[in-house]
Design a protein around this motif. Structure first.
Motif, PDB file in Angstrom:
ATOM      1  N   GLU A  83      -6.447   6.046  -0.090  1.00 58.10           N
ATOM      2  CA  GLU A  83      -7.423   5.344  -0.989  1.00 58.10           C
ATOM      3  C   GLU A  83      -7.449   3.895  -0.562  1.00 58.10           C
ATOM      4  O   GLU A  83      -8.171   3.173  -1.347  1.00 58.10           O
ATOM      5  N   GLY A  84      -6.520   3.432   0.446  1.00 55.77           N
ATOM      6  CA  GLY A  84      -6.570   2.049   0.804  1.00 55.77           C
ATOM      7  C   GLY A  84      -7.587   1.426   1.494  1.00 55.77           C
ATOM      8  O   GLY A  84      -7.508   0.918   2.591  1.00 55.77           O
ATOM      9  N   ARG A  89      -9.580  -1.197   5.995  1.00 52.37           N
ATOM     10  CA  ARG A  89      -8.487  -0.535   5.228  1.00 52.37           C
ATOM     11  C   ARG A  89      -7.093  -0.870   5.498  1.00 52.37           C
ATOM     12  O   ARG A  89      -7.067  -1.831   6.511  1.00 52.37           O
ATOM     13  N   ARG A  90      -6.188  -0.587   4.622  1.00 54.80           N
ATOM     14  CA  ARG A  90      -4.932  -1.038   5.018  1.00 54.80           C
ATOM     15  C   ARG A  90      -4.183   0.187   5.094  1.00 54.80           C
ATOM     16  O   ARG A  90      -4.097   1.340   4.696  1.00 54.80           O
ATOM     17  N   VAL A 109       0.784  -1.262   0.064  1.00 50.49           N
ATOM     18  CA  VAL A 109       0.060  -0.051   0.106  1.00 50.49           C
ATOM     19  C   VAL A 109       0.865   1.343  -0.170  1.00 50.49           C
ATOM     20  O   VAL A 109       1.731   1.435   0.959  1.00 50.49           O
ATOM     21  N   LEU A 165      -9.810  -4.248  -3.418  1.00 54.29           N
ATOM     22  CA  LEU A 165      -8.926  -2.827  -3.109  1.00 54.29           C
ATOM     23  C   LEU A 165      -8.676  -2.332  -4.511  1.00 54.29           C
ATOM     24  O   LEU A 165      -8.601  -3.114  -5.325  1.00 54.29           O
ATOM     25  N   VAL A 224      -2.244   3.165  -5.782  1.00 47.62           N
ATOM     26  CA  VAL A 224      -2.822   2.751  -4.393  1.00 47.62           C
ATOM     27  C   VAL A 224      -1.957   1.669  -3.680  1.00 47.62           C
ATOM     28  O   VAL A 224      -1.574   1.513  -2.633  1.00 47.62           O
ATOM     29  N   LEU A 225      -1.759   0.657  -4.879  1.00 48.74           N
ATOM     30  CA  LEU A 225      -1.006  -0.437  -4.393  1.00 48.74           C
ATOM     31  C   LEU A 225       0.216  -0.591  -5.662  1.00 48.74           C
ATOM     32  O   LEU A 225      -0.112  -0.307  -6.710  1.00 48.74           O
ATOM     33  N   PRO A 269      -2.477   5.208   1.578  1.00 46.63           N
ATOM     34  CA  PRO A 269      -3.292   4.985   2.632  1.00 46.63           C
ATOM     35  C   PRO A 269      -4.841   5.527   2.698  1.00 46.63           C
ATOM     36  O   PRO A 269      -5.644   5.083   3.017  1.00 46.63           O
TER      37      PRO A 269
END
Length: 749
Positions: free
Chosen positions: A179-180, A195-196, A174, A233, A249-250, A177
């Motif tokens: 938008e996680g 969330r992450r 991530v 996600l 985001v990732l 965070p």
């Protein structure tokens, strides 16, 4: 003198730093020269010098040379600045940043070297350590040679190819965070399930919508209380204007950055949606189970002794399939047991025919070292037992003996019949001159780990002479399929006994004997601080099984203390009382014993199904086999759904014991009620949840904590000897000479 030089070096280095702030570079050079002279005089006497400043000597020298290189750069002496910078990086790790490295690149640029080659030159010098430092004068020709190669652009960047294979898993990190957020559907309008945080590692199952969304793996935790079986996600931030300029985001990890394979995945287990989520590596840094069945190293030497102890084993059986009887007998023969007593509780048992085949095999083939006795427990056998067994001979002298005799005559109790049969077997084994005796059920085997060559004779023969009895703790098999035929070959997954886990200590045999005589043997032990982890894990499993437990047609008395785990710290839904969920083992947990037979004394007697006592009633000297590589009892209590259902239909209704009584396992009582009164779907649900422990993902959860492991030694040993083996050719120098009395190896000819 060294301390004075050290303090002088610190002083002059500080003065040089102060002069550099004002741009007085000649003063900086002069102070740096004096600091260098003092610092080299205070050099530590080896890496183990513990004097003040010794451990930081290398780092301080690197900073000092970097300061002097900076002064030389401002004074236009680029060659000396480069030498000082190259000398400085000898005293720090190659991956550590230092100002000397940047000063060296600047010096190269002023000496006519291109920037990429200048960086490669400093990288080349960073590979050297302080042990390779030849001194400033000795380093000058080395720097000059590398400088000429850099001017000619001959330095090449060394690229290490990443050869880590991709194992097919999907891992992301991530990076945004904000938008996680985990959503219930792969769109921005889905319900938020969690969330992450930044830099968290996330595992995915697959990519959706042209790689814009990631479906999370079933092992990823999120809020599934609403029944959401999947979670998602986003890979990119929400931006409707220009999709190509969206922020990530990732960030996908490379194969070399993947976390280790979790324990549940190495065991071939799966994680179910809406079930327990196995913890990650950071949340579970250690495994609580201590027992291991490690492979025997290839370079491990041959054991120098051949133990000639005779081992005898007994079991009472009813309704076991032929292939189970065959595997049971053959495995114990292969693992060092010389003689096996088979007591058939039903004189018309179909398995008697195959047992006779094994008995004839020992006679007709004239096999030395192994044997089998097949006994039919018919009326003729019982007439002999009543005149021979010590339980019947001494029934007037002890209430325990009278209880065993009455249980056989009036109640037709399985445990009472077993005790009489084992007493007959131990007397016969003692008369034949055997040294050790054990009794197990047909769904058990005595397993010796691979490090001991799977040899029960090697383990028992190496016990001290003062040891009269050895207690082996039991692991319980967890079936992975609803139907199995030969559990010795098909079941390899086991739950570890608590006595082989961290924090648990086996009780002393003397304390157990006192508790038994006082009627307190079934009281729960007080929980200590070292075993809180166990109760925490069981509480999580207990809560997850509540939905299934409420569907079962059970009428049990209130559970005794300790059966329902402590739920402090867990959120409970409503005020409804939690149901019993039959945690951990479905059968006994106290293990079984192997007893020594003394040819010069009377044979011991069975004390229940798990212990022995001397013929006089005195306590034997026990040894607890609780080491990480000690033998264990592998128990297969309910390895097949059909066998589980047939067993409890045959046993009939097991009476529910009163509240507080632990003499009968609670799972045993519940299985009897479900097998006799429950519908087919209830029976299958009970078996999957409380026997297979797979309905709510319990196996993966327990495996990640080291409480579930795979033991394939029994299966491997049987399959190895399924194939006919040719006699190995005896080569010159391979004939082993041993002492016939002690078995000690002298050499080879």
């Amino acid at each position: 003198w060294s301390d004075a030089c050290q303090h002088g070096a610190w002083y002059f280095a500080q003065e040089a730093e102060n002069a550099s702030k004002g741009g007085h570079w000649k003063v900086v050079l002069m102070m740096s020269d004096r600091a260098f002279d003092c610092h080299t005089c205070a050099r530590p006497k080896g890496r183990g010098d513990a004097r003040v400043g010794s451990t930081e000597w290398s780092e301080q020298l690197c900073d000092l040379l970097g300061t002097r290189a900076d002064a030389l750069l401002h004074l236009g002496d680029y060659k000396r600045a480069l030498v000082d910078a190259c000398a400085a990086v000898h005293f720090v790790a190659p991956f550590d940043w230092s100002k000397a490295r940047t000063r060296g690149v600047t010096a190269c640029l002023n000496l006519g070297v291109e920037e990429p080659q200048a960086k490669l030159l400093m990288e080349e010098m960073c590979k050297r350590s302080d042990r390779d430092f030849p001194g400033l004068k000795g380093l000058e020709p080395v720097v000059e040679a590398v400088l000429e190669r850099a001017r000619s652009s001959e330095l090449k960047e060394v690229m290490l190819k990443d050869e880590t294979p991709d194992d097919g898993r999907l891992y992301f990190r991530v990076v945004d965070p904000e938008e996680g957020k985990i959503r219930a559907t792969p769109d921005w309008y889905g319900k938020v399930l969690g969330r992450r945080d930044f830099n968290a590692i996330v595992r995915g199952a697959q990519l959706l919508k042209n790689g814009a969304w990631l479906e999370l793996h079933a092992s990823e935790p999120y809020d599934d209380s609403s029944g959401h079986r999947k979670a998602f996600l986003p890979l990119f931030a929400r931006q409707e204007d220009d999709e190509e300029e969206r922020d990530e985001v990732l960030e996908r990890l490379k194969p070399r950055e993947y976390p280790r394979f979790p324990a549940w995945e190495e065991l071939g287990l799966t994680v179910r949606p809406l079930g327990l989520k196995p913890p990650g590596e950071a949340a579970c840094p250690q495994e609580y189970g201590r027992w291991r069945d490690r492979e025997r190293p290839e370079n491990q030497g041959e054991w120098p002794y051949v133990y000639k102890h005779g081992l005898a084993l007994a079991t009472m059986l009813r309704g076991a399939p032929d292939f189970v009887i065959d595997s049971f007998v053959r495995y114990h023969w292969l693992s060092g047991w010389n003689h096996i007593f088979l007591f058939f509780d039903d004189p018309g048992d179909p398995g008697i025919a195959h047992a006779r085949v094994l008995e004839d095999f020992c006679v007709t083939k004239k096999v030395e070292g192994i044997g089998i006795t097949v006994a039919l427990m018919d009326q003729q056998w019982w007439d002999k037992a009543k005149g021979t067994s010590r339980f019947f001979q001494r029934r007037d002298k002890n209430d325990e003996y009278e209880r065993v005799c009455k249980s056989c005559e009036k109640n037709n109790c399985v445990q009472g019949r077993q005790l009489v049969a084992f007493d007959m077997a131990i007397m016969e084994a003692h008369g034949k001159g055997f040294d050790w005796f054990a009794h197990v059920d047909i769904d058990e085997c005595l397993y010796v780990p691979k490090m001991l060559d799977n040899s029960a004779r090697r383990f028992l023969g190496s016990r001290e002479r003062a040891v009269e009895c050895v207690r082996l703790w039991n692991h319980e098999a967890i079936p992975e399929q609803m139907q199995t035929q030969d559990w010795f070959r098909e079941c390899t997954l086991f739950q570890v006994n608590r006595m082989h886990c961290r924090g648990f200590k086996p009780p002393r045999e003397y304390d157990q004997l006192l508790r038994r005589r006082e009627g307190r043997e079934f009281e729960s032990e007080k929980a200590g601080t070292e075993t809180k982890w166990w109760h925490k894990l069981m509480a999580a499993v207990h809560l997850k099984r509540q939905a299934t437990a409420r569907k079962m047609p059970l009428s049990l008395p209130p559970p005794p203390p300790g059966v329902i785990p402590d739920l402090d710290g867990f959120a409970l839904a409503g005020n409804e009382r939690t149901q019993e969920t039959f945690l951990s083992f479905s059968a006994y947990t106290e293990g079984k014993s192997v007893v020594r037979l003394d040819r010069h004394g009377k044979p011991p007697m069975p004390l229940g199904l798990h212990s022995f006592t001397a013929d006089s009633g005195e306590m034997l000297r026990y040894e607890q086999a609780q080491g990480a590589g000690d033998p264990v009892i592998l128990h297969y209590p309910n390895a097949s759904f059909a066998y589980w259902k047939e067993k409890y239909e045959r046993l009939g209704e097991v009476p529910a014991t009163q509240s507080g009584d632990r003499s009968v396992p609670r799972t045993h009582i519940a299985s009897s009620q479900v097998a006799r009164r429950g519908q087919r779907h209830q029976q299958e649900l009970f078996y999957k949840t409380f026997v297979m422990q797979s309905e709510h993902g319990e196996l993966a959860y327990l495996a990640e904590h080291g409480l579930v492991m795979r033991v394939d030694g029994v299966k491997a040993l049987l399959e190895y000897y399924d194939q006919p083996r040719e006699a190995p050719e005896v080569l010159p120098g391979q004939v082993v000479l041993r002492d016939l009395q002690t078995g000690m190896k002298f050499g080879k000819v």
